[in-house]
Design an enzyme around this catalytic site. Structure first.
Site, PDB file in Angstrom:
ATOM      1  N   CYS A  65       0.857  -1.192   0.000  1.00 41.83           N
ATOM      2  CA  CYS A  65       0.000   0.000   0.000  1.00 41.83           C
ATOM      3  C   CYS A  65       0.886   1.233   0.000  1.00 41.83           C
ATOM      4  O   CYS A  65       1.895   1.276   0.713  1.00 41.83           O
ATOM      5  CB  CYS A  65      -0.887  -0.017   1.247  1.00 41.83           C
ATOM      6  SG  CYS A  65      -1.999   1.401   1.363  1.00 41.83           S
ATOM      7  N   HIS A 107      -9.026  -3.912  -1.766  1.00 39.03           N
ATOM      8  CA  HIS A 107      -8.034  -3.114  -1.041  1.00 39.03           C
ATOM      9  C   HIS A 107      -8.398  -1.631  -1.087  1.00 39.03           C
ATOM     10  O   HIS A 107      -8.394  -0.948  -0.053  1.00 39.03           O
ATOM     11  CB  HIS A 107      -6.651  -3.366  -1.656  1.00 39.03           C
ATOM     12  CG  HIS A 107      -5.565  -2.547  -1.052  1.00 39.03           C
ATOM     13  ND1 HIS A 107      -4.533  -3.095  -0.316  1.00 39.03           N
ATOM     14  CD2 HIS A 107      -5.344  -1.206  -1.067  1.00 39.03           C
ATOM     15  CE1 HIS A 107      -3.732  -2.115   0.097  1.00 39.03           C
ATOM     16  NE2 HIS A 107      -4.203  -0.965  -0.352  1.00 39.03           N
ATOM     17  N   GLU A 108      -8.713  -1.138  -2.301  1.00 44.75           N
ATOM     18  CA  GLU A 108      -9.001   0.301  -2.439  1.00 44.75           C
ATOM     19  C   GLU A 108     -10.279   0.687  -1.700  1.00 44.75           C
ATOM     20  O   GLU A 108     -10.333   1.724  -1.035  1.00 44.75           O
ATOM     21  CB  GLU A 108      -9.099   0.686  -3.913  1.00 44.75           C
ATOM     22  CG  GLU A 108      -7.816   0.506  -4.708  1.00 44.75           C
ATOM     23  CD  GLU A 108      -6.603   1.104  -4.039  1.00 44.75           C
ATOM     24  OE1 GLU A 108      -6.715   2.132  -3.347  1.00 44.75           O
ATOM     25  OE2 GLU A 108      -5.513   0.519  -4.196  1.00 44.75           O
ATOM     26  N   HIS A 141     -10.073   1.318   1.975  1.00 48.48           N
ATOM     27  CA  HIS A 141      -9.607   2.646   2.393  1.00 48.48           C
ATOM     28  C   HIS A 141     -10.779   3.584   2.686  1.00 48.48           C
ATOM     29  O   HIS A 141     -10.658   4.493   3.507  1.00 48.48           O
ATOM     30  CB  HIS A 141      -8.747   3.277   1.289  1.00 48.48           C
ATOM     31  CG  HIS A 141      -7.326   2.805   1.268  1.00 48.48           C
ATOM     32  ND1 HIS A 141      -6.442   3.046   2.289  1.00 48.48           N
ATOM     33  CD2 HIS A 141      -6.628   2.123   0.325  1.00 48.48           C
ATOM     34  CE1 HIS A 141      -5.255   2.530   1.982  1.00 48.48           C
ATOM     35  NE2 HIS A 141      -5.338   1.955   0.788  1.00 48.48           N
TER      36      HIS A 141
HETATM   37 NI    NI Z   1      -3.651   1.081  -0.121  1.00 53.15          NI
END
Ligand code: NI
Length: 176
Positions: free
Chosen positions: A99, A141-142, A145
């Site tokens: 990341c 993953h995105e 966030h």
């Molecule tokens: Ni990330």
């Protein structure tokens, strides 16, 4: 404009981001331009608005042309706003992740193998797409966030979380 990326420990990465309510605005265009510039500069496979301190549910991802991401060639360049994710099946898959907010490290993270994502593009047009494998991993993953979740929070085997050089030497696997 290339923006600086917040690093883990900054409380702004832990917020649940706000939905976008207006599309096609100069502000949204400027945000997306900055996100693209920043992601390209850092050779990331994806970037979420909270990573540059913007509290909105906006992510971008894509394969680009980075040689660091051979698996990413199949990931279409995408703007995804106010996303919702739905698992397709119950199969999970482990894989290495990195990341831009956790520079220099990699962790072994379980994710849904297949999913459907639904959201909007920058013009407010509805987007629905099915994804699997690396593409599905990047999306998860995105979108994490946007809920204040960084991948180290999902690492289950902490012996598989560490610095790239120590884990892999000069040959790290693809990761965000
Ligand atoms: Ni990330």
């Amino acid at each position: 404009m290339i923006r600086s990326v917040l690093r883990m420990g900054d409380p702004r990465l832990l917020r649940v981001a706000q939905p976008v309510t207006a599309f096609g605005t100069p502000e949204l265009d400027a945000l997306l331009a900055d996100m693209r510039d920043t992601m390209a500069h850092l050779e990331g496979a994806g970037l979420a608005a909270p990573q540059i301190g913007v509290d909105l549910r906006v992510v971008i991802f894509g394969g680009g042309t980075s040689p660091r991401y051979p698996d990413a060639a199949e990931v279409p360049d995408t703007v995804l706003i106010n996303p919702e994710l739905l698992a397709l099946g119950d199969e999970e898959e482990d894989g290495w992740e990195g990341c831009l907010s956790v520079p220099g490290l990699r962790g072994w993270v379980p994710r849904w193998k297949r999913l459907r994502y639904v959201g909007y593009d920058e013009h407010g047009k509805r987007l629905t797409r099915d994804a699997e494998d690396f593409h599905a991993r990047v999306v998860q993953h995105e979108c994490d966030h946007l809920d204040g979740i960084l991948y180290p929070m999902r690492v289950q085997d902490m012996t598989r979380f560490g610095f790239v050089e120590e884990l892999f030497g000069d040959n790290p696997p693809p990761a965000e």
